[in-house]
Design a protein around this motif. Structure first.
Motif, PDB file in Angstrom:
ATOM      1  N   GLU A 149       0.803  -1.228   0.000  1.00  0.00           N
ATOM      2  CA  GLU A 149       0.000   0.000   0.000  1.00  0.00           C
ATOM      3  C   GLU A 149       0.833   1.273   0.000  1.00  0.00           C
ATOM      4  O   GLU A 149       0.328   2.346  -0.352  1.00  0.00           O
ATOM      5  CB  GLU A 149      -0.926  -0.003   1.215  1.00  0.00           C
ATOM      6  CG  GLU A 149      -0.185  -0.110   2.546  1.00  0.00           C
ATOM      7  CD  GLU A 149      -1.134  -0.119   3.726  1.00  0.00           C
ATOM      8  OE1 GLU A 149      -2.202   0.510   3.615  1.00  0.00           O
ATOM      9  OE2 GLU A 149      -0.805  -0.758   4.747  1.00  0.00           O
ATOM     10  N   HIS A 150       2.108   1.185   0.368  1.00  0.00           N
ATOM     11  CA  HIS A 150       2.923   2.392   0.483  1.00  0.00           C
ATOM     12  C   HIS A 150       3.732   2.686  -0.779  1.00  0.00           C
ATOM     13  O   HIS A 150       4.451   3.687  -0.819  1.00  0.00           O
ATOM     14  CB  HIS A 150       3.875   2.272   1.671  1.00  0.00           C
ATOM     15  CG  HIS A 150       3.194   1.985   2.967  1.00  0.00           C
ATOM     16  ND1 HIS A 150       2.268   2.841   3.521  1.00  0.00           N
ATOM     17  CD2 HIS A 150       3.256   0.916   3.810  1.00  0.00           C
ATOM     18  CE1 HIS A 150       1.810   2.332   4.651  1.00  0.00           C
ATOM     19  NE2 HIS A 150       2.391   1.160   4.849  1.00  0.00           N
ATOM     20  N   ARG A 198       7.998   8.875   4.788  1.00  0.00           N
ATOM     21  CA  ARG A 198       8.773   8.225   5.848  1.00  0.00           C
ATOM     22  C   ARG A 198       8.380   6.754   5.999  1.00  0.00           C
ATOM     23  O   ARG A 198       9.244   5.896   6.188  1.00  0.00           O
ATOM     24  CB  ARG A 198       8.574   8.969   7.175  1.00  0.00           C
ATOM     25  CG  ARG A 198       9.450   8.425   8.291  1.00  0.00           C
ATOM     26  CD  ARG A 198       9.264   9.185   9.595  1.00  0.00           C
ATOM     27  NE  ARG A 198      10.163   8.687  10.612  1.00  0.00           N
ATOM     28  CZ  ARG A 198      11.398   9.108  10.804  1.00  0.00           C
ATOM     29  NH1 ARG A 198      11.888  10.062  10.027  1.00  0.00           N
ATOM     30  NH2 ARG A 198      12.160   8.600  11.749  1.00  0.00           N
ATOM     31  N   ILE A 199       7.070   6.465   5.906  1.00  0.00           N
ATOM     32  CA  ILE A 199       6.617   5.082   6.074  1.00  0.00           C
ATOM     33  C   ILE A 199       7.165   4.209   4.955  1.00  0.00           C
ATOM     34  O   ILE A 199       7.676   3.108   5.203  1.00  0.00           O
ATOM     35  CB  ILE A 199       5.077   5.027   6.113  1.00  0.00           C
ATOM     36  CG1 ILE A 199       4.546   5.800   7.326  1.00  0.00           C
ATOM     37  CG2 ILE A 199       4.598   3.586   6.154  1.00  0.00           C
ATOM     38  CD1 ILE A 199       3.042   5.839   7.419  1.00  0.00           C
ATOM     39  N   SER A 200       7.074   4.677   3.718  1.00  0.00           N
ATOM     40  CA  SER A 200       7.555   3.864   2.594  1.00  0.00           C
ATOM     41  C   SER A 200       9.069   3.665   2.653  1.00  0.00           C
ATOM     42  O   SER A 200       9.584   2.646   2.189  1.00  0.00           O
ATOM     43  CB  SER A 200       7.164   4.510   1.261  1.00  0.00           C
ATOM     44  OG  SER A 200       7.767   5.783   1.130  1.00  0.00           O
ATOM     45  N   ASN A 204       9.375  -2.628   5.588  1.00  0.00           N
ATOM     46  CA  ASN A 204      10.107  -3.747   4.976  1.00  0.00           C
ATOM     47  C   ASN A 204       9.239  -4.526   3.995  1.00  0.00           C
ATOM     48  O   ASN A 204       9.732  -5.408   3.299  1.00  0.00           O
ATOM     49  CB  ASN A 204      10.644  -4.697   6.054  1.00  0.00           C
ATOM     50  CG  ASN A 204       9.528  -5.317   6.881  1.00  0.00           C
ATOM     51  OD1 ASN A 204       8.364  -4.937   6.767  1.00  0.00           O
ATOM     52  ND2 ASN A 204       9.879  -6.259   7.722  1.00  0.00           N
ATOM     53  N   ALA A 205       7.939  -4.215   3.899  1.00  0.00           N
ATOM     54  CA  ALA A 205       7.028  -4.919   2.990  1.00  0.00           C
ATOM     55  C   ALA A 205       6.994  -4.203   1.649  1.00  0.00           C
ATOM     56  O   ALA A 205       6.708  -3.005   1.575  1.00  0.00           O
ATOM     57  CB  ALA A 205       5.623  -4.988   3.590  1.00  0.00           C
ATOM     58  N   LEU A 206       7.285  -4.940   0.569  1.00  0.00           N
ATOM     59  CA  LEU A 206       7.350  -4.341  -0.761  1.00  0.00           C
ATOM     60  C   LEU A 206       6.162  -4.726  -1.638  1.00  0.00           C
ATOM     61  O   LEU A 206       5.645  -3.905  -2.386  1.00  0.00           O
ATOM     62  CB  LEU A 206       8.648  -4.757  -1.457  1.00  0.00           C
ATOM     63  CG  LEU A 206       9.935  -4.351  -0.746  1.00  0.00           C
ATOM     64  CD1 LEU A 206      11.136  -4.886  -1.505  1.00  0.00           C
ATOM     65  CD2 LEU A 206      10.023  -2.842  -0.611  1.00  0.00           C
TER      66      LEU A 206
END
Length: 350
Positions: A149-150, A198-200, A204-206
């Motif tokens: 989602e990021h 900052r979140i993206s 660690n989830a791609l």
């Protein structure tokens, strides 16, 4: 008698397992209330594929057959056991049953490996290596990346279409992969929100890979990888990025000043009052032209400020630009930038 193939051939993860089951009455008399229950057992689960014991077949005459077909999408690797149970009433009225087990191995048709490159601006280049480890060729119907989602992403596996071409073509030419063949897919991930990334930058989830193929017999298979992850890079309080002020190609000539844009972003949760200064001993062959220190003003959390710096190249060839320091006057935080970018300096004769 219950009949099934002695061997099921190669069974692969993601494919549909289908089999034809035939029950033959080889006794000299008819049997009543024939019901069949077919289950598939894995190391962790047990699935009921078919069950006619609740509504059994009325009668099965001598030498007659009772046939059924079952199918199931294979979602686990390892040993699978097909359990077939037959229930019937004998001529004397007694209830009888027997059970047979058919064991087969499920293998992985594809081997997927990934490699990551985290860029300073928050982009991530994801390289996915896909290898056909099955016994036969396969036709790839879809190789799709689904970002988390990021992130938003760009597929870099298409040729740039010319004016004469109506659509982009795959860099691989065709969609066939022969046994042991390897393909390298490349995707560029960018933060979905450029204002607050900052979140993206720290997640660690791609995302996931969704792969659909057909075997050489036309059987459809599908695999979806688990969440692709990375070791998220450390996000410092200050981030410094260079950019060119003018558009188009830039020519940097020997002993002629040139301007470079510097963008400084505050990733902390506090306001900063920034000062940019030079460290002449770390500048190498590209020196700062002009004042050695300048005030950049206040920069709020997740905000950035731009400035222009003029440099003077002393040596031709590939040169490093660096030797700067950014300091927050409020907290005392200091960041030294030994390397901003590399430039190629042309001599006057070029």
């Amino acid at each position: 008698m219950l009949k099934l193939p002695s061997a099921f051939g190669n069974i692969y993860l993601g494919e549909n397992f289908s089999t034809f089951i035939s029950i033959n009455n080889e006794s000299p008399f008819a049997v009543q209330q024939v019901g069949v229950k077919i289950e598939l057992q894995t190391s962790s689960q047990r699935f009921v594929l078919s069950d006619s014991t609740t509504a059994p077949h009325t009668a099965l005459e001598t030498q007659a057959t009772y046939d059924t077909t079952v199918s199931h999408e294979i979602k686990e690797l390892g040993v699978h056991i097909l359990v077939c149970s037959v229930h019937y009433n004998a001529p004397d009225g007694r209830k009888r049953h027997f059970r047979k087990f058919y064991k087969f191995q499920v293998s992985n048709p594809l081997a997927v490996k990934t490699k990551l490159n985290n860029m300073i601006d928050g982009r991530v280049f994801l390289e996915a290596q896909l290898q056909n480890v099955s016994a036969g060729p396969m036709f790839l119907e879809r190789m799709k990346f689904e970002p988390s989602e990021h992130f938003q992403f760009e597929d870099l596996n298409q040729c740039v279409a010319s004016k004469d071409e109506s659509r982009e073509a795959s860099v691989f030419g065709d969609s066939f992969i022969h046994p042991q063949d390897v393909r390298q897919y490349l995707y560029m991930l960018s933060p979905r929100s450029s204002d607050n990334d900052r979140i993206s930058r720290t997640t660690n989830a791609l995302g996931k890979l969704d792969i659909v193929w057909r075997s050489y017999m036309g059987d459809l298979g599908r695999l979806q990888t688990s969440q692709l992850t990375r070791k998220a890079p450390m996000l410092e309080d200050l981030e410094v990025q260079p950019f060119w002020i003018s558009e188009g190609p830039v020519r940097i000539m020997l002993e002629q000043p040139f301007k470079l844009g510097i963008r400084i972003k505050n990733h902390s949760s506090d306001n900063m009052k920034l000062v940019l200064s030079s460290i002449k001993t770390k500048m190498g062959s590209v020196l700062l032209s002009g004042l050695g220190s300048r005030q950049l003003g206040e920069v709020g959390p997740n905000q950035s400020t731009d400035t222009q710096i003029e440099f003077f190249p002393l040596t031709p060839g590939l040169q490093r630009v660096g030797g700067l320091r950014v300091m927050d006057l409020l907290s005392g935080y200091t960041k030294d930038i030994d390397h901003i970018c590399d430039i190629f300096v042309l001599s006057q004769s070029e």
